[in-house]
Design an enzyme around this catalytic site. Sequence first.
Site, PDB file in Angstrom:
ATOM      1  N   TYR A  61      -1.127  18.023  -6.065  1.00 28.63           N
ATOM      2  CA  TYR A  61      -1.203  17.376  -7.387  1.00 28.63           C
ATOM      3  C   TYR A  61       0.142  16.729  -7.692  1.00 28.63           C
ATOM      4  CZ  TYR A  61      -5.555  18.118  -9.877  1.00 28.63           C
ATOM      5  OH  TYR A  61      -6.835  18.010 -10.321  1.00 28.63           O
ATOM      6  N   THR A 242      -9.315  -3.533  -3.875  1.00 28.74           N
ATOM      7  CA  THR A 242      -9.602  -2.303  -3.149  1.00 28.74           C
ATOM      8  C   THR A 242      -8.816  -2.403  -1.850  1.00 28.74           C
ATOM      9  OG1 THR A 242     -11.515  -3.371  -2.133  1.00 28.74           O
ATOM     10  CG2 THR A 242     -11.955  -1.939  -4.026  1.00 28.74           C
ATOM     11  N   LYS A 245     -11.827  -2.941   2.322  1.00 30.22           N
ATOM     12  CA  LYS A 245     -12.713  -4.014   2.785  1.00 30.22           C
ATOM     13  C   LYS A 245     -12.008  -4.743   3.938  1.00 30.22           C
ATOM     14  CE  LYS A 245     -15.212  -4.327  -1.564  1.00 30.22           C
ATOM     15  NZ  LYS A 245     -14.493  -3.718  -2.689  1.00 30.22           N
TER      16      LYS A 245
END
Length: 471
Positions: A61, A242, A245
Site C-alpha cells: 500500500y 491506457t 493497447k
Amino acid sequence: MCEKQDQAWLEDSLEKNDEEVFKIIRKEKERQRSGLELIASENFASAAVLQALGSCLNNKYSEGYPGVRYYGGAEHIDELERLCQKRAREVFKLDADKWSVNVQPYSGSPANFAVFTAIVQPHGRIMGLDLPDGGHLTHGFMTDKKKVSATSIFFESMPYKVHQDTGYIDYDRLAENAKLFKPKVIIAGVSCYSRHLDYKRMREIADENNAYLMADMAHISGLVAAGIVPSPFEHCDIVTTTTHKTLRGPRSGMIFCRKGVRKVTAAGKEEMYNLEKPINEAVFPGLQGGPHNHAIGGVAVALKQAMTEEFIADQKQTIANARHMAKLLLDRGFNVVTGGTDNHLMLVNLKNKGTDGNRADKTLEAIGIACNKNSCPGDTSALRPSGLRLGTPALTSRGFKEQDFDKVVHLIDRAVQLTLDIQNSLEPKAPFKDFKDKLYKDPKFVEEVKALKGEVSAFASRFPMPGLPTL
Ligand code: DSN
C-alpha cells in the site's frame, strides 16, 4: 514459532494450490495461442511486463505520491513510481518543466473521470465523439432514454459526430456546436476511428471557446510513442491513456497535463495552468485509494520497451498490416468505413454483404477469431450494429506480416459467407437466438465451423505468443 511446513501452502505453485483457477488460465492461454486476436484494443504483454505484474509489488500500500505517502516502507515504491514517470516523459519526448504525469490511474476510464472531476464542475460541459460514431463510453455517452456513462450523469455532455456519408469527423459542426454549448473540455479521442485526428483544428475550436483540449490517446499511444502518427502532445492541454493497447503494457492508465504558462492575454498578462494539483488530487484521494504498484512496475517495463528499435518497427508493422488488411477487404467487396485506415484498426460495415455485426461476430468467435461488433455511421439500432471493428496490434505482436493477413482476410471472408448461409436457411426476420442455434447445433453448419476452427488453430499456432513462459 511458526513451523516451516505450516507455511508451505503459501509457497505452493498455483497448479498445486488451486487447480481450478490454474486450469481456467491454461484454457484461456490456449484460446489466445490457437486463436486469431483482432480486437483492436488488445495486445500481448511481454514476459517481463507479466513478471512485474505478478511480483511482490502487489503487496504494498502506498497512498499518496513519491515522497509524501501515508504508509511506511514506501521507499522502493517511490523509486519505482518516479522511474515510471521519468520513462513516460521520455517515451513521449516531454519536457519535465512543461508536463506533469500521473501514473496511478487504474485504467483509462478512471483516468478520464479523474480529469473531469478535477477541472469540470458538477454539471459542467464536455464534448466528445459520440459512442456510435467511434467515441468512448467515458466521453459522455447517453441515449435518448438513458444517461449511460457516469460522465453524462455528473456532467453535461454534448457529442460531436462523423459525417454519415464519409465516416470522417465533422469538424465544422463541432465548431458550430461548441460555440453554442461552450464546453469546458473538448475530447480528442476515439475507440473506433481509423483516421488521424486533426488536433490543430480541435485546438482552434477549443481556443475559440476557452475550453481545455484533452486527448484520450488510449488506442494509439504505442503509435504515438513510436512517432509514426501525429502526436496529441503538440496541441493538447491534457492527454490520458491506457497502457495495454498498442503500448503493450499491463492494464493501467496515465494522465499527462501541461504546467506553466497557459496563455498571454492581450494586455500581456501571463495566465498559468492549474491542472497538475487538481488532477493529482482527483486521482488520490478524490477517486482512488492505493496505487496498483504491480501495474506501475509493469508500465515502467513497457515504457522502457517502447523506446527500443524493435518496438518502433513493430508499431510500423502494425500500421502496414492494417493498411494491407483494409485493402484486401476492399478488394473482396467489403465496405471499409472511410475507405481505409491510417492507424491500427478499421471499421467494416457489413450492410452491403447482407448481414450485421452481431451475426458475423458470433460466427467469427465460433471459429476462433476474436473481434467485436460495432455500430457504423448512420446506424439507428445499437442492438443490431452493422459492423465489425478489426485491429492488428495483437497479431503484429505475434510476428504477423502483410502476407499473413492474406490468410486472415480469407478466413474472415469464409466466416461471413457461412453467416450468410445460416441466415439464408432461416426466415428473413428470424431472431438472433435462432441464428446461434443453427451455428452451434445444426449438424449442417457445425461441421463447417469445426473445419474452419481447425484451420484457424493450425494457422495461428505457427506464430509465437509473447509472454508465453509466464503462466
Ligand atoms: N474497451 C476499449 C476498446 O475496446 O476500445 C476501450 O476502453
